[in-house]
Design a protein around this motif. Structure first.
Motif, PDB file in Angstrom:
ATOM      1  N   ILE A  35       0.821  -1.208   0.000  1.00 32.91           N
ATOM      2  CA  ILE A  35       0.000   0.000   0.000  1.00 32.91           C
ATOM      3  C   ILE A  35       0.859   1.264   0.000  1.00 32.91           C
ATOM      4  O   ILE A  35       0.336   2.376  -0.085  1.00 32.91           O
ATOM      5  CB  ILE A  35      -0.958   0.026   1.200  1.00 32.91           C
ATOM      6  N   GLY A  36       2.169   1.097   0.108  1.00 34.92           N
ATOM      7  CA  GLY A  36       3.058   2.257   0.091  1.00 34.92           C
ATOM      8  C   GLY A  36       4.505   1.836   0.147  1.00 34.92           C
ATOM      9  O   GLY A  36       4.828   0.751   0.635  1.00 34.92           O
ATOM     10  N   GLU A  37       5.374   2.698  -0.350  1.00 36.39           N
ATOM     11  CA  GLU A  37       6.810   2.406  -0.366  1.00 36.39           C
ATOM     12  C   GLU A  37       7.585   3.706  -0.561  1.00 36.39           C
ATOM     13  O   GLU A  37       7.128   4.612  -1.254  1.00 36.39           O
ATOM     14  CB  GLU A  37       7.137   1.433  -1.508  1.00 36.39           C
ATOM     15  N   TYR A  38       8.735   3.800   0.064  1.00 38.27           N
ATOM     16  CA  TYR A  38       9.650   4.898  -0.254  1.00 38.27           C
ATOM     17  C   TYR A  38      11.085   4.388  -0.217  1.00 38.27           C
ATOM     18  O   TYR A  38      11.396   3.386   0.419  1.00 38.27           O
ATOM     19  CB  TYR A  38       9.457   6.108   0.670  1.00 38.27           C
ATOM     20  N   LYS A  39      11.939   5.097  -0.923  1.00 44.00           N
ATOM     21  CA  LYS A  39      13.324   4.685  -1.111  1.00 44.00           C
ATOM     22  C   LYS A  39      14.251   5.564  -0.274  1.00 44.00           C
ATOM     23  O   LYS A  39      14.095   6.788  -0.230  1.00 44.00           O
ATOM     24  CB  LYS A  39      13.695   4.810  -2.594  1.00 44.00           C
ATOM     25  N   ASN A  40      15.216   4.926   0.384  1.00 39.13           N
ATOM     26  CA  ASN A  40      16.249   5.635   1.126  1.00 39.13           C
ATOM     27  C   ASN A  40      17.534   5.694   0.303  1.00 39.13           C
ATOM     28  O   ASN A  40      17.701   4.954  -0.659  1.00 39.13           O
ATOM     29  CB  ASN A  40      16.542   4.912   2.451  1.00 39.13           C
ATOM     30  N   THR A  41      18.446   6.552   0.716  1.00 40.52           N
ATOM     31  CA  THR A  41      19.747   6.624   0.043  1.00 40.52           C
ATOM     32  C   THR A  41      20.711   5.570   0.566  1.00 40.52           C
ATOM     33  O   THR A  41      21.764   5.347  -0.020  1.00 40.52           O
ATOM     34  CB  THR A  41      20.372   8.015   0.230  1.00 40.52           C
ATOM     35  N   ALA A  42      20.359   4.911   1.682  1.00 36.50           N
ATOM     36  CA  ALA A  42      21.177   3.849   2.268  1.00 36.50           C
ATOM     37  C   ALA A  42      20.225   2.890   2.993  1.00 36.50           C
ATOM     38  O   ALA A  42      19.084   3.251   3.298  1.00 36.50           O
ATOM     39  CB  ALA A  42      22.215   4.426   3.222  1.00 36.50           C
ATOM     40  N   PRO A  43      20.667   1.661   3.284  1.00 28.30           N
ATOM     41  CA  PRO A  43      19.760   0.681   3.883  1.00 28.30           C
ATOM     42  C   PRO A  43      19.211   1.112   5.243  1.00 28.30           C
ATOM     43  O   PRO A  43      19.949   1.615   6.091  1.00 28.30           O
ATOM     44  CB  PRO A  43      20.645  -0.568   4.028  1.00 28.30           C
ATOM     45  N   PRO A  44      17.909   0.932   5.468  1.00 28.23           N
ATOM     46  CA  PRO A  44      17.332   1.154   6.800  1.00 28.23           C
ATOM     47  C   PRO A  44      17.676  -0.021   7.712  1.00 28.23           C
ATOM     48  O   PRO A  44      17.745  -1.166   7.260  1.00 28.23           O
ATOM     49  CB  PRO A  44      15.826   1.225   6.524  1.00 28.23           C
ATOM     50  N   LEU A  45      17.892   0.258   8.990  1.00 26.91           N
ATOM     51  CA  LEU A  45      18.279  -0.786   9.939  1.00 26.91           C
ATOM     52  C   LEU A  45      17.196  -1.110  10.956  1.00 26.91           C
ATOM     53  O   LEU A  45      17.270  -2.132  11.626  1.00 26.91           O
ATOM     54  CB  LEU A  45      19.564  -0.383  10.677  1.00 26.91           C
ATOM     55  N   ASP A  46      16.189  -0.241  11.088  1.00 27.89           N
ATOM     56  CA  ASP A  46      15.117  -0.516  12.042  1.00 27.89           C
ATOM     57  C   ASP A  46      13.854   0.190  11.594  1.00 27.89           C
ATOM     58  O   ASP A  46      13.903   1.217  10.895  1.00 27.89           O
ATOM     59  CB  ASP A  46      15.513  -0.059  13.448  1.00 27.89           C
ATOM     60  N   VAL A  47      12.709  -0.365  12.007  1.00 27.79           N
ATOM     61  CA  VAL A  47      11.414   0.210  11.646  1.00 27.79           C
ATOM     62  C   VAL A  47      10.439  -0.049  12.784  1.00 27.79           C
ATOM     63  O   VAL A  47      10.447  -1.124  13.401  1.00 27.79           O
ATOM     64  CB  VAL A  47      10.896  -0.381  10.309  1.00 27.79           C
ATOM     65  N   ILE A  48       9.605   0.953  13.110  1.00 28.55           N
ATOM     66  CA  ILE A  48       8.592   0.831  14.160  1.00 28.55           C
ATOM     67  C   ILE A  48       7.342   1.574  13.713  1.00 28.55           C
ATOM     68  O   ILE A  48       7.336   2.249  12.685  1.00 28.55           O
ATOM     69  CB  ILE A  48       9.087   1.400  15.512  1.00 28.55           C
ATOM     70  N   TRP A  49       6.265   1.446  14.497  1.00 30.40           N
ATOM     71  CA  TRP A  49       5.024   2.191  14.267  1.00 30.40           C
ATOM     72  C   TRP A  49       4.800   3.171  15.405  1.00 30.40           C
ATOM     73  O   TRP A  49       5.230   2.938  16.543  1.00 30.40           O
ATOM     74  CB  TRP A  49       3.825   1.240  14.213  1.00 30.40           C
ATOM     75  N   SER A  50       4.115   4.244  15.114  1.00 31.07           N
ATOM     76  CA  SER A  50       3.614   5.107  16.179  1.00 31.07           C
ATOM     77  C   SER A  50       2.522   4.352  16.930  1.00 31.07           C
ATOM     78  O   SER A  50       1.920   3.407  16.410  1.00 31.07           O
ATOM     79  CB  SER A  50       3.075   6.417  15.616  1.00 31.07           C
ATOM     80  N   ASN A  51       2.238   4.763  18.155  1.00 31.41           N
ATOM     81  CA  ASN A  51       1.295   4.025  18.989  1.00 31.41           C
ATOM     82  C   ASN A  51      -0.109   3.976  18.413  1.00 31.41           C
ATOM     83  O   ASN A  51      -0.858   3.027  18.655  1.00 31.41           O
ATOM     84  CB  ASN A  51       1.254   4.635  20.392  1.00 31.41           C
ATOM     85  N   ASP A  52      -0.492   4.993  17.651  1.00 31.38           N
ATOM     86  CA  ASP A  52      -1.837   4.998  17.074  1.00 31.38           C
ATOM     87  C   ASP A  52      -1.901   4.251  15.746  1.00 31.38           C
ATOM     88  O   ASP A  52      -2.966   4.165  15.126  1.00 31.38           O
ATOM     89  CB  ASP A  52      -2.343   6.431  16.897  1.00 31.38           C
ATOM     90  N   GLY A  53      -0.774   3.697  15.289  1.00 31.02           N
ATOM     91  CA  GLY A  53      -0.754   2.912  14.067  1.00 31.02           C
ATOM     92  C   GLY A  53      -0.885   3.714  12.791  1.00 31.02           C
ATOM     93  O   GLY A  53      -1.083   3.135  11.719  1.00 31.02           O
ATOM     94  N   SER A  54      -0.741   5.028  12.864  1.00 33.05           N
ATOM     95  CA  SER A  54      -0.930   5.850  11.669  1.00 33.05           C
ATOM     96  C   SER A  54       0.364   6.087  10.897  1.00 33.05           C
ATOM     97  O   SER A  54       0.322   6.353   9.693  1.00 33.05           O
ATOM     98  CB  SER A  54      -1.547   7.208  12.053  1.00 33.05           C
ATOM     99  N   ASN A  55       1.512   6.004  11.576  1.00 33.59           N
ATOM    100  CA  ASN A  55       2.783   6.343  10.944  1.00 33.59           C
ATOM    101  C   ASN A  55       3.837   5.260  11.161  1.00 33.59           C
ATOM    102  O   ASN A  55       3.890   4.629  12.229  1.00 33.59           O
ATOM    103  CB  ASN A  55       3.310   7.671  11.489  1.00 33.59           C
ATOM    104  N   ILE A  56       4.679   5.097  10.152  1.00 34.72           N
ATOM    105  CA  ILE A  56       5.847   4.228  10.234  1.00 34.72           C
ATOM    106  C   ILE A  56       7.072   5.108  10.457  1.00 34.72           C
ATOM    107  O   ILE A  56       7.232   6.144   9.807  1.00 34.72           O
ATOM    108  CB  ILE A  56       6.012   3.402   8.947  1.00 34.72           C
ATOM    109  N   ILE A  57       7.929   4.684  11.373  1.00 34.34           N
ATOM    110  CA  ILE A  57       9.158   5.419  11.669  1.00 34.34           C
ATOM    111  C   ILE A  57      10.337   4.493  11.374  1.00 34.34           C
ATOM    112  O   ILE A  57      10.333   3.331  11.785  1.00 34.34           O
ATOM    113  CB  ILE A  57       9.180   5.889  13.127  1.00 34.34           C
ATOM    114  N   SER A  58      11.318   5.008  10.641  1.00 35.07           N
ATOM    115  CA  SER A  58      12.468   4.185  10.259  1.00 35.07           C
ATOM    116  C   SER A  58      13.757   4.975  10.430  1.00 35.07           C
ATOM    117  O   SER A  58      13.757   6.211  10.471  1.00 35.07           O
ATOM    118  CB  SER A  58      12.332   3.707   8.806  1.00 35.07           C
TER     119      SER A  58
END
Length: 273
Positions: free
Chosen positions: A83-106
């Motif tokens: 349902i969504g994707e974005y590209k980084n300039t270097a590999p991401p090492l960790d990913v989490i969600w905000s408590n309300d489930g609305s946002n992804i943090i990496s």
């Protein structure tokens, strides 16, 4: 009479063989002995981290092809859709969600922390380090009145950030000039690189490259409650805080796990093992 033979073109034959082998490899079915449900449109490289949303059947995936993706998963049959994707300039090492489930943090090797709603095309930046960021955690109290993102990096720093404070992400900004745009809530230098981290409010446990574990109350990050060694002899790989905040479990690359209680005097039957 001299006989003339044509030159044998070994290079062409080798290229043809390589092409055939590659084609055969691409057509080879995925090894799946347990008949698990496989994600549709998976990343093109190794998966580094994944996390379920706390509110829905949404899965965040960070991988070494430098992408962060969000999948909608059908709970009845396991079918999935990106349902969504974005590209980084270097590999991401960790990913989490905000408590309300609305946002992804990496966060990862590009040294910035991004917040992203899968319905949006681009993420925003909420934090940064001087070297790659290994772990991030989302912290909030029971009433969600105080929320922050805590990050630990290979620059030997632990920082906390306001997730509501952000600036647009500029993918071609190689110098990461975000220090003039956003400021951490707090910053603390530690003795070594951060390798693992986990939180059970208000307790934060951080595993370092020197095989030590630092324990904090995030309501007062000026100094740790305790710094301790573990029973493990090799590099620490992961850590998990007890839900009751009385201790933690830590694992290492040697394939072992250790259980540690923070205050052993609370109960003489509690022992580290």
């Amino acid at each position: 009479m001299a006989l003339s033979f044509g030159t044998f073109n070994n290079t062409n034959n080798t290229n043809k063989n390589n092409s055939m082998n590659k084609s055969a490899s691409n057509n080879k079915p995925t090894y799946n002995p347990n008949n698990d449900v496989i994600l549709n449109d998976p990343p093109n490289d190794s998966i580094q981290a994944l996390k379920w949303s706390p509110k829905a059947n949404l899965l965040a995936v960070a991988s070494w092809d430098c992408t962060v993706r969000a999948y909608q998963v059908d709970g009845s049959n396991g079918s999935s859709t990106v349902i969504g994707e974005y590209k980084n300039t270097a590999p991401p090492l960790d990913v989490i969600w905000s408590n309300d489930g609305s946002n992804i943090i990496s966060a990862g090797c590009d040294k910035v922390i991004k917040i992203w709603n899968p319905q949006q095309q681009y993420p925003s930046v909420i934090g940064y380090h001087n070297k790659p960021i290994r772990k991030i955690s989302y912290a909030s109290d029971n009433n969600n009145s105080h929320q922050m993102v805590i990050s630990g990096g290979w620059d030997k720093c632990i920082k906390s950030w306001d997730p509501k404070q952000s600036t647009p992400y500029i993918s071609n900004d190689k110098d990461n000039n975000y220090s003039s745009k956003i400021k951490p809530i707090g910053s603390l230098s530690v003795n070594e690189r951060v390798y693992a981290m986990d939180i059970s409010f208000p307790l934060l446990c951080v595993a370092l490259a020197n095989k030590k574990v630092m324990i904090f109350d995030i309501r007062n990050m000026n100094k740790p409650i305790k710094e301790t060694g573990t029973l493990l002899k090799h590099q620490l790989r992961c850590i998990a805080t007890f839900p009751d905040q009385k201790g933690f479990a830590v694992g290492s690359v040697e394939g072992r796990c250790a259980i540690h209680y923070i205050n052993e005097d609370l109960d003489r039957n509690m022992k580290n093992f």
